[in-house]
Design an enzyme around this catalytic site. Sequence first.
Site, PDB file in Angstrom:
ATOM      1  N   LYS A  97      -0.581  -4.888  -7.637  1.00 55.68           N
ATOM      2  CA  LYS A  97      -0.338  -3.766  -6.733  1.00 55.68           C
ATOM      3  C   LYS A  97       0.534  -4.324  -5.614  1.00 55.68           C
ATOM      4  CE  LYS A  97      -2.310  -0.578  -3.549  1.00 55.68           C
ATOM      5  NZ  LYS A  97      -3.103  -0.653  -2.348  1.00 55.68           N
ATOM      6  N   GLY A 158      -6.254   3.219   5.970  1.00 55.03           N
ATOM      7  CA  GLY A 158      -7.394   3.162   6.883  1.00 55.03           C
ATOM      8  C   GLY A 158      -7.503   4.325   7.844  1.00 55.03           C
ATOM      9  N   ALA A 185      -4.207   5.343  -0.390  1.00 56.35           N
ATOM     10  CA  ALA A 185      -4.355   5.085   1.045  1.00 56.35           C
ATOM     11  C   ALA A 185      -4.522   6.340   1.895  1.00 56.35           C
ATOM     12  CB  ALA A 185      -3.174   4.286   1.591  1.00 56.35           C
ATOM     13  N   GLY A 186      -5.356   6.192   2.905  1.00 54.77           N
ATOM     14  CA  GLY A 186      -5.491   7.237   3.917  1.00 54.77           C
ATOM     15  C   GLY A 186      -6.466   8.352   3.580  1.00 54.77           C
ATOM     16  N   ASN A 207     -10.158   2.811  -0.400  1.00 51.22           N
ATOM     17  CA  ASN A 207     -11.022   1.709   0.005  1.00 51.22           C
ATOM     18  C   ASN A 207     -11.881   2.091   1.214  1.00 51.22           C
ATOM     19  OD1 ASN A 207     -10.487  -1.861   0.143  1.00 51.22           O
ATOM     20  ND2 ASN A 207     -12.098  -0.753   1.144  1.00 51.22           N
ATOM     21  N   THR A 208     -11.198   2.311   2.356  1.00 51.94           N
ATOM     22  CA  THR A 208     -11.922   2.428   3.623  1.00 51.94           C
ATOM     23  C   THR A 208     -12.936   3.567   3.645  1.00 51.94           C
ATOM     24  OG1 THR A 208      -9.902   1.624   4.665  1.00 51.94           O
ATOM     25  CG2 THR A 208     -11.566   2.530   6.122  1.00 51.94           C
TER      26      THR A 208
END
Length: 258
Positions: A97, A158, A185-186, A207-208
């Site tokens: 990635k 994040g 993301a986000g 992830n976050t």
Amino acid sequence: MALTLYGTTVCSRLLLGTARYPSPQDLSAAVRQSGTEIVTVSLRRETAGGRTGGAFFELIRELGVHVLPNTAGCHTVSEAVLTAKMARDLFRTNWIKLELIGHQDTLQPDVFQLVEAAKILSDDGFEVFPYTTDDLVVGERLLRAGCQVLMPWCAPIGSAMGPQNIPALRSMRAEFPEVPLIVDAGMGRPSHATTMMELGYDAVLLNTAVSGAGDPATMARAFALAIEAGKLGHDAGLLEPRDMAVPSTPLIGKGVFA
Ligand SMILES: CC(=O)[C@@H](O)[C@H](O)COP(=O)(O)O
């Protein structure tokens, strides 16, 4: 319902990050509850519960899922290429990635270096998953550089803001109908993931929103269900919104009491 990425077929359309979990146990539980078959791992960043290096990578191997190493934290082509090569040796995979950060506050990808690094790595046999913006021209250049998957952002890493530019993300889907598109993301909420799957995206990487949740394992499950719901909804044929009412019960003839 299966998804094929560079010849590897998976059933789950959730790709999960492995950073910033409160503990290794939380990470393992989230992976199990999510049903994910692909986790992404940074070679350079903080790892679960302070586990670092060998112990952390051993934990990842024990999860028994495909590993998608990432170049998080890289700012130059040479750093990213070197990190990708280390990842290939460590995890014995050609997958990478590719993250090349270009802006300190937004962590926006540096798309110029991204295309350059994608070409170098693809020519070297890597199967590149590029973290990119929702720019159609950049998408085209990445495909020309050898990428067979695109990973447009939906919001800064994040941020938990969810999809910020739906028209652009929709255009991306329309422009590349045959290319696996993984939104990355986000994400903040399961409903963000549903929205992207309803737009016809193939998968979601996050992830976050899971690692930072009060209960990561339960949140991982919530995202898995949300992704499945969005995919089912999309495939079932969503109605386009209309300006005017349409009676849901058609009237035939006259009512008996009229
Ligand atoms: C783990 C990883 O690859 C991140 O760089 C990724 O982009 C996820 O972003 P969120 O943490 O916002 O879900």
